[in-house]
Design a protein around this motif. Structure first.
Motif, PDB file in Angstrom:
ATOM      1  N   UNK A 135     -20.890 -20.345 -31.135  1.00 11.71           N
ATOM      2  CA  UNK A 135     -20.508 -21.688 -30.688  1.00 11.71           C
ATOM      3  C   UNK A 135     -19.033 -21.957 -30.969  1.00 11.71           C
ATOM      4  N   UNK A 136     -18.543 -21.554 -32.131  1.00  8.11           N
ATOM      5  CA  UNK A 136     -17.132 -21.762 -32.469  1.00  8.11           C
ATOM      6  C   UNK A 136     -16.227 -20.967 -31.522  1.00  8.11           C
ATOM      7  N   UNK A 137     -16.634 -19.717 -31.230  1.00  7.64           N
ATOM      8  CA  UNK A 137     -15.807 -18.893 -30.334  1.00  7.64           C
ATOM      9  C   UNK A 137     -15.794 -19.486 -28.936  1.00  7.64           C
ATOM     10  N   UNK A 138     -16.961 -19.881 -28.441  1.00  8.05           N
ATOM     11  CA  UNK A 138     -17.025 -20.444 -27.090  1.00  8.05           C
ATOM     12  C   UNK A 138     -16.238 -21.747 -26.992  1.00  8.05           C
ATOM     13  N   UNK A 139     -16.268 -22.550 -28.024  1.00  8.28           N
ATOM     14  CA  UNK A 139     -15.491 -23.790 -28.008  1.00  8.28           C
ATOM     15  C   UNK A 139     -14.007 -23.497 -27.868  1.00  8.28           C
ATOM     16  N   UNK A 140     -13.542 -22.508 -28.616  1.00  6.08           N
ATOM     17  CA  UNK A 140     -12.128 -22.147 -28.531  1.00  6.08           C
ATOM     18  C   UNK A 140     -11.798 -21.530 -27.173  1.00  6.08           C
ATOM     19  N   UNK A 141     -12.684 -20.700 -26.649  1.00 11.25           N
ATOM     20  CA  UNK A 141     -12.442 -20.107 -25.333  1.00 11.25           C
ATOM     21  C   UNK A 141     -12.435 -21.170 -24.238  1.00 11.25           C
ATOM     22  N   UNK A 142     -13.276 -22.183 -24.381  1.00  8.13           N
ATOM     23  CA  UNK A 142     -13.258 -23.285 -23.412  1.00  8.13           C
ATOM     24  C   UNK A 142     -11.915 -24.010 -23.436  1.00  8.13           C
ATOM     25  N   UNK A 143     -11.376 -24.207 -24.618  1.00  8.35           N
ATOM     26  CA  UNK A 143     -10.072 -24.865 -24.718  1.00  8.35           C
ATOM     27  C   UNK A 143      -8.999 -24.018 -24.037  1.00  8.35           C
ATOM     28  N   UNK A 144      -9.019 -22.715 -24.302  1.00 14.63           N
ATOM     29  CA  UNK A 144      -8.021 -21.841 -23.687  1.00 14.63           C
ATOM     30  C   UNK A 144      -8.177 -21.783 -22.171  1.00 14.63           C
ATOM     31  N   UNK A 145      -9.425 -21.653 -21.705  1.00 14.60           N
ATOM     32  CA  UNK A 145      -9.659 -21.608 -20.261  1.00 14.60           C
ATOM     33  C   UNK A 145      -9.274 -22.924 -19.598  1.00 14.60           C
ATOM     34  N   UNK A 146      -9.552 -24.048 -20.266  1.00 16.37           N
ATOM     35  CA  UNK A 146      -9.181 -25.355 -19.712  1.00 16.37           C
ATOM     36  C   UNK A 146      -7.666 -25.494 -19.620  1.00 16.37           C
ATOM     37  N   UNK A 272     -16.290  -8.067 -35.119  1.00 15.74           N
ATOM     38  CA  UNK A 272     -15.550  -8.590 -33.969  1.00 15.74           C
ATOM     39  C   UNK A 272     -15.620 -10.113 -33.911  1.00 15.74           C
ATOM     40  N   UNK A 273     -16.822 -10.676 -34.095  1.00  9.90           N
ATOM     41  CA  UNK A 273     -16.955 -12.130 -34.045  1.00  9.90           C
ATOM     42  C   UNK A 273     -16.259 -12.804 -35.230  1.00  9.90           C
ATOM     43  N   UNK A 274     -16.365 -12.180 -36.390  1.00 12.92           N
ATOM     44  CA  UNK A 274     -15.705 -12.745 -37.561  1.00 12.92           C
ATOM     45  C   UNK A 274     -14.196 -12.807 -37.400  1.00 12.92           C
ATOM     46  N   UNK A 275     -13.600 -11.746 -36.861  1.00 11.76           N
ATOM     47  CA  UNK A 275     -12.165 -11.731 -36.654  1.00 11.76           C
ATOM     48  C   UNK A 275     -11.754 -12.753 -35.600  1.00 11.76           C
ATOM     49  N   UNK A 276     -12.563 -12.892 -34.548  1.00 12.48           N
ATOM     50  CA  UNK A 276     -12.243 -13.877 -33.507  1.00 12.48           C
ATOM     51  C   UNK A 276     -12.238 -15.298 -34.074  1.00 12.48           C
ATOM     52  N   UNK A 277     -13.295 -15.652 -34.810  1.00 12.55           N
ATOM     53  CA  UNK A 277     -13.364 -17.003 -35.369  1.00 12.55           C
ATOM     54  C   UNK A 277     -12.208 -17.255 -36.342  1.00 12.55           C
ATOM     55  N   UNK A 278     -11.859 -16.258 -37.138  1.00 13.96           N
ATOM     56  CA  UNK A 278     -10.773 -16.428 -38.101  1.00 13.96           C
ATOM     57  C   UNK A 278      -9.431 -16.583 -37.392  1.00 13.96           C
ATOM     58  N   UNK A 279      -9.163 -15.709 -36.421  1.00  9.56           N
ATOM     59  CA  UNK A 279      -7.877 -15.764 -35.712  1.00  9.56           C
ATOM     60  C   UNK A 279      -7.741 -17.079 -34.960  1.00  9.56           C
ATOM     61  N   UNK A 350     -16.914 -19.291 -41.620  1.00 12.42           N
ATOM     62  CA  UNK A 350     -17.401 -18.860 -42.922  1.00 12.42           C
ATOM     63  C   UNK A 350     -16.500 -17.799 -43.538  1.00 12.42           C
ATOM     64  N   UNK A 351     -15.899 -16.956 -42.720  1.00 11.92           N
ATOM     65  CA  UNK A 351     -15.048 -15.898 -43.252  1.00 11.92           C
ATOM     66  C   UNK A 351     -13.835 -16.487 -43.960  1.00 11.92           C
ATOM     67  N   UNK A 352     -13.290 -17.624 -43.474  1.00 12.41           N
ATOM     68  CA  UNK A 352     -12.172 -18.266 -44.157  1.00 12.41           C
ATOM     69  C   UNK A 352     -12.617 -18.832 -45.501  1.00 12.41           C
ATOM     70  N   UNK A 353     -13.797 -19.430 -45.535  1.00 15.95           N
ATOM     71  CA  UNK A 353     -14.325 -19.922 -46.805  1.00 15.95           C
ATOM     72  C   UNK A 353     -14.488 -18.783 -47.811  1.00 15.95           C
ATOM     73  N   UNK A 393     -23.123 -10.268 -46.785  1.00 17.75           N
ATOM     74  CA  UNK A 393     -24.348 -10.219 -45.985  1.00 17.75           C
ATOM     75  C   UNK A 393     -24.395 -11.378 -44.999  1.00 17.75           C
ATOM     76  N   UNK A 394     -23.887 -12.543 -45.403  1.00 20.27           N
ATOM     77  CA  UNK A 394     -23.913 -13.705 -44.509  1.00 20.27           C
ATOM     78  C   UNK A 394     -22.976 -13.538 -43.325  1.00 20.27           C
ATOM     79  N   UNK A 395     -22.025 -12.615 -43.451  1.00 22.53           N
ATOM     80  CA  UNK A 395     -21.138 -12.324 -42.323  1.00 22.53           C
ATOM     81  C   UNK A 395     -21.835 -11.485 -41.260  1.00 22.53           C
ATOM     82  N   UNK A 396     -22.955 -10.845 -41.620  1.00 24.88           N
ATOM     83  CA  UNK A 396     -23.752 -10.102 -40.635  1.00 24.88           C
ATOM     84  C   UNK A 396     -24.530 -11.127 -39.813  1.00 24.88           C
ATOM     85  N   UNK A 397     -24.353 -11.073 -38.483  1.00 25.51           N
ATOM     86  CA  UNK A 397     -24.839 -12.165 -37.636  1.00 25.51           C
ATOM     87  C   UNK A 397     -26.200 -11.898 -37.011  1.00 25.51           C
TER      88      UNK A 397
END
Length: 828
Positions: A135-146, A272-279, A350-353, A393-397
């Motif tokens: 959800x976090x990645x898609x929200x950011x991608x929506x902003x970029x696409x918009x 891959x997802x963790x790095x995307x959300x962090x970046x 979560x990775x930033x936390x 372990x919580x980083x495993x999705x």
């Protein structure tokens, strides 16, 4: 050509005026001879003239229309050339389609990464962490696409506008009116060729760019649609998971797995997802990261300065008991700032936390070394290891059977270890007793995780698993954060004597020696918030609250939201608090002149205090109004109402406020000046909006309205450098040697080092009084506050000097003579 044709237009009229007298003369000569013939000729002549006039008028009208069309054609061609030039410049600055295509390819790639494990390769059930990260990645991608869509929409509209303008200019009927003059027509055809030569390449480029932009826009629209559909699907999954938190997702742990995906692929997907959300999150919060780094630097400098003060005074001990915050200034600064400032980041990944908490744990571990007992040091390290394993372990999705077994083993070991610590732990050695409660909660959560995992409640098991260990680590970090802050305040308060550069000029008489209770409540609330983020139902609780604050409400004609009102009061509150913090720089009782008579550094800042506070509050008010969106007409009404109130009953208050502004700009007095106002002498302690405070020599604080301050006769002893002239009257006996007396007094004044040499002293004889010769002694002292003491010492020295030299200081006396007393006795 235009000028020539205009010049020749009246030719036919001139010709008529020249021929008309000749014709009339000829008619007069032949009138008598032949009347019938004359009448016939006259009629034929009139018809010819009328026919000639019609032909001339028609010819002039055609020439006029031709000239008019030529002018219009020239204007149109100039307008076409200007638009072609603008279009050419626009095409040079237009977005690079290759870059746009590359950005869209990147969004497509990230989109496929995001939906992996949720929409494709889903497995037998969804997981809470996977849905949240996606959800976090898609929200950011929506902003970029918009953003790309907006750029392409604007670009397409501008391209269409240029083409429409050019087509409309080239379709004006005036362009299709051709002159009968072959020369003019030839010249016009040449102009058309030049315009066509310039028009066709640019029009072709506009068409090509429009086609490419339209294709990219179609692709972007499709991508935005897919992102929206996927986001809606994920939101539905999240809502369903929140409603069914205790629902079984998988079979019991000992049963065979229904779906099995290679564990390596699951790890790659999580990375891959963790790095995307962090970046994505770091890109959007660069400013906050800079603020955090700045706070760490300031905190480090402050703690290091405090440590240097304790070193200079030899107050540090080897074990740093009660002074742990000073042991490693950099680590203390990182620990304190990270634990407090992490709440600046709204809904972080979560990775930033994990990064923030890991750095905090490392700092606290180093600080604990040789400070706490070995038993509790091992306990702390065990808790950190448990936490790091649970966090990784919580980083495993995506769920897998190997991960379930890992969670089961760690949660079981953790619950057993926690129970042992609670039963056999050396609680008397604990420096923070509340840690035991956190460990007890960990045992309950980990035991619940074990049961949920065994019976196929994967999401619940994983939430309890990370929550149990996270609860202990966060509790310990927060408890020691409060302890270290209290230590820092108490240590600074203990050595605080006056506002000093080493302590950032803070006034610790006002700051205090411990944090307020509200800070404890905020940290408890933060602990609950950090713990609650791991539960699937957290969003279902938070979202209604957010909607309640965000929904628009109407009061009369004014529309507002509670968020807007809170933002208004928050900005105003920050402005007020900031202005109060600024007042720390000039509200210290030690802000006086130093021994050399020079002003304290902070006194100069304090003198601008009122003006700075006015600017802060004014900027805060305008920012608050702008943020909330209050219409200016409403503000005008409020100002009008205030004007009426001022006219009726607020004259004195407004007078004092305006007087405060005058004091701020004209600066007749500054904070720390020695003044005498209306018989009240003392030091200016503060200059406020409505009133000022004077600390008298008796120690009392006199609050004086600013209006009275300006209207009174103000004596400012500090305005001219704080020096003062002292006067001592003195009388000597008539039998005294005046030159010797003057020499002795001058010798005393010369020897006194506290008396200024420039301006020089003066010893003057004034008058002959009844019992003495009066003299006056004048001298200057450097500091007004030393005048009384120096005067006393000079009087004492003069008295001793006069006694040593037999110089008398007469006192008023009278001699009474009784006349006729002896004669009366003789007669009797």
């Amino acid at each position: 050509m235009v000028n020539i044709s205009i010049f020749f237009r009246p030719f036919s009229i001139q010709l008529i005026l020249l021929l008309l007298p000749i014709v009339l003369l000829a008619q007069n000569k032949s009138q008598v001879k032949d009347t019938v013939h004359s009448d016939t000729a006259r009629i034929g002549f009139v018809e010819k003239m009328q026919r000639f006039a019609k032909q001339s008028a028609s010819s002039s009208a055609k020439e006029f229309e031709s000239d008019k069309a030529l002018l219009a054609q020239n204007k149109i061609f100039e307008e076409v050339k200007r638009n072609l030039q603008k279009a050419k410049m626009f095409l040079k600055k237009s977005p690079d389609n290759l870059v746009t295509k590359s950005r869209l390819d990147g969004i497509d790639k990230d989109f496929k990464t995001a939906i992996d494990g949720v929409i494709i390769n889903t497995g037998s059930a969804q997981t809470f962490r996977n849905l949240t990260a996606t959800s976090k990645i898609l929200t950011e991608l929506q902003v970029k696409a918009a953003a790309i869509k907006l750029i392409l929409d604007v670009h397409q509209e501008q391209l269409n506008t240029f083409r429409y303008k050019l087509d409309s200019l080239l379709s004006i009927p005036a362009l299709f009116k051709f002159s009968n003059d072959s020369a003019v027509l030839t010249r016009y055809i040449g102009q058309i060729k030049v315009v066509a030569y310039q028009y066709h390449p640019i029009d072709s480029l506009l068409k090509q760019d429009l086609l490419r932009t339209t294709a990219l826009l179609n692709r972007t629209n499709l991508l935005v649609f897919n992102l929206q559909i996927s986001q809606e699907e994920i939101s539905a999954y999240q809502q369903d998971m929140a409603r069914n938190s205790f629902k079984r997702e998988f079979a019991n742990i000992w049963d065979s797995a229904v779906y099995s995906r290679p564990f390596k692929e699951i790890l790659q997907q999580a990375e891959a997802k963790g790095m995307l959300t962090l970046i994505f999150y770091l890109e959007n919060n660069v400013g906050k990261l800079f603020v955090v780094l700045l706070l760490i630097l300031c905190s480090f400098l402050y703690i290091r300065s405090l440590k240097s003060i304790y070193k200079e005074q030899d107050l540090l001990t080897d074990n740093f008991e009660g002074k742990l915050v000073l042991r490693y200034p950099l680590l203390s600064a990182i620990l304190l700032v990270l634990n407090v400032s992490q709440f600046m980041f709204i809904s972080p990944p979560f990775v930033l936390n994990v990064i923030i908490w890991t750095l905090s744990c490392l700092c606290l571990t180093v600080m604990f070394r040789a400070f706490i007992t070995r038993y509790w040091m091992r306990t702390w390290l065990l808790m950190v290891v448990f936490f790091l394993v649970a966090a990784l372990d919580n980083l495993i999705l995506q769920a897998s059977r190997p991960e379930r077994w890992l969670v089961l083993i760690i949660s079981t070991v953790g619950s057993v270890a926690g129970a042992v610590i609670m039963i056999t732990g050396k609680k008397q050695e604990l420096r923070e007793k509340l840690i035991v409660l956190a460990i007890g909660l960990m045992v309950l959560l980990e035991f619940g995780s074990t049961l949920a995992n065994i019976f196929g409640r994967y999401n619940l098991a994983k939430t309890l698993f990370i929550g149990g260990f996270l609860n202990v680590v966060i509790a310990i970090l927060f408890l020691w954060t409060v302890r270290l802050i209290n230590e820092g305040l108490f240590l600074a308060f203990s050595v605080y004597k006056e506002q000093d550069k080493k302590l950032f000029y803070l006034n610790f008489d006002k700051v205090g020696k411990k944090v307020p209770m509200s800070f404890y409540f905020l940290l408890v609330f933060g602990w609950i918030l950090l713990l609650g983020r791991n539960f699937a139902g957290f969003e279902s609780v938070v979202n209604p609250v957010q909607d309640f604050f965000a929904i628009e409400r109407t009061l009369g004609e004014y529309t507002f939201t509670i968020n807007g009102l809170l933002l208004f009061f928050f900005i105003m509150g920050v402005s007020v608090v900031t202005s109060q913090v600024v007042s720390f720089f000039a509200s210290d009782k030690h802000l006086v002149h130093d021994k050399q008579g020079k002003k304290n550094v902070m006194q100069g800042i304090g003198s601008w205090l009122l003006l700075i506070r006015i600017v802060i509050l004014s900027v805060g008010l305008f920012l608050a109004i702008a943020a909330v969106g209050i219409p200016l007409d409403r503000i005008t009404i409020v100002i009008g109402a205030l004007g009426v109130g001022i006219g009726f009953g607020l004259q004195n208050i407004v007078n004092n406020l305006v007087s405060g502004l005058i004091i701020a700009f004209e600066k007749p007095v500054n904070v720390g000046d020695v003044v005498d106002i209306g018989g009240q002498a003392g030091t200016m302690k503060s200059v406020g909006f409505r009133s000022s405070v004077i600390t008298t020599w008796d120690g009392a604080d006199v609050v004086m309205p600013n209006g009275d301050l300006l209207s009174s006769h103000l004596i400012n002893w500090s305005l001219a450098g704080n020096k003062r002239r002292v006067f001592i009257p003195l009388g000597i006996d008539y039998d005294s040697d005046l030159p010797v007396v003057k020499t002795l007094v001058s010798q005393i004044l010369e020897e006194e080092q506290r008396i200024l040499k420039k301006p020089s002293y003066a010893v003057l004889y004034d008058s002959f009084s009844e019992s003495s010769i009066d003299m006056k002694i004048y001298f200057w002292v450097r500091d007004f506050k030393e005048a009384a003491l120096i005067k006393s010492d000079i009087v004492t020295a003069i008295n001793e000097k006069f006694k040593a030299n037999a110089i008398k200081i007469p006192f008023p006396q009278q001699e009474i003579y009784l006349h006729n007393t002896v004669r009366g006795k003789e007669e009797s």
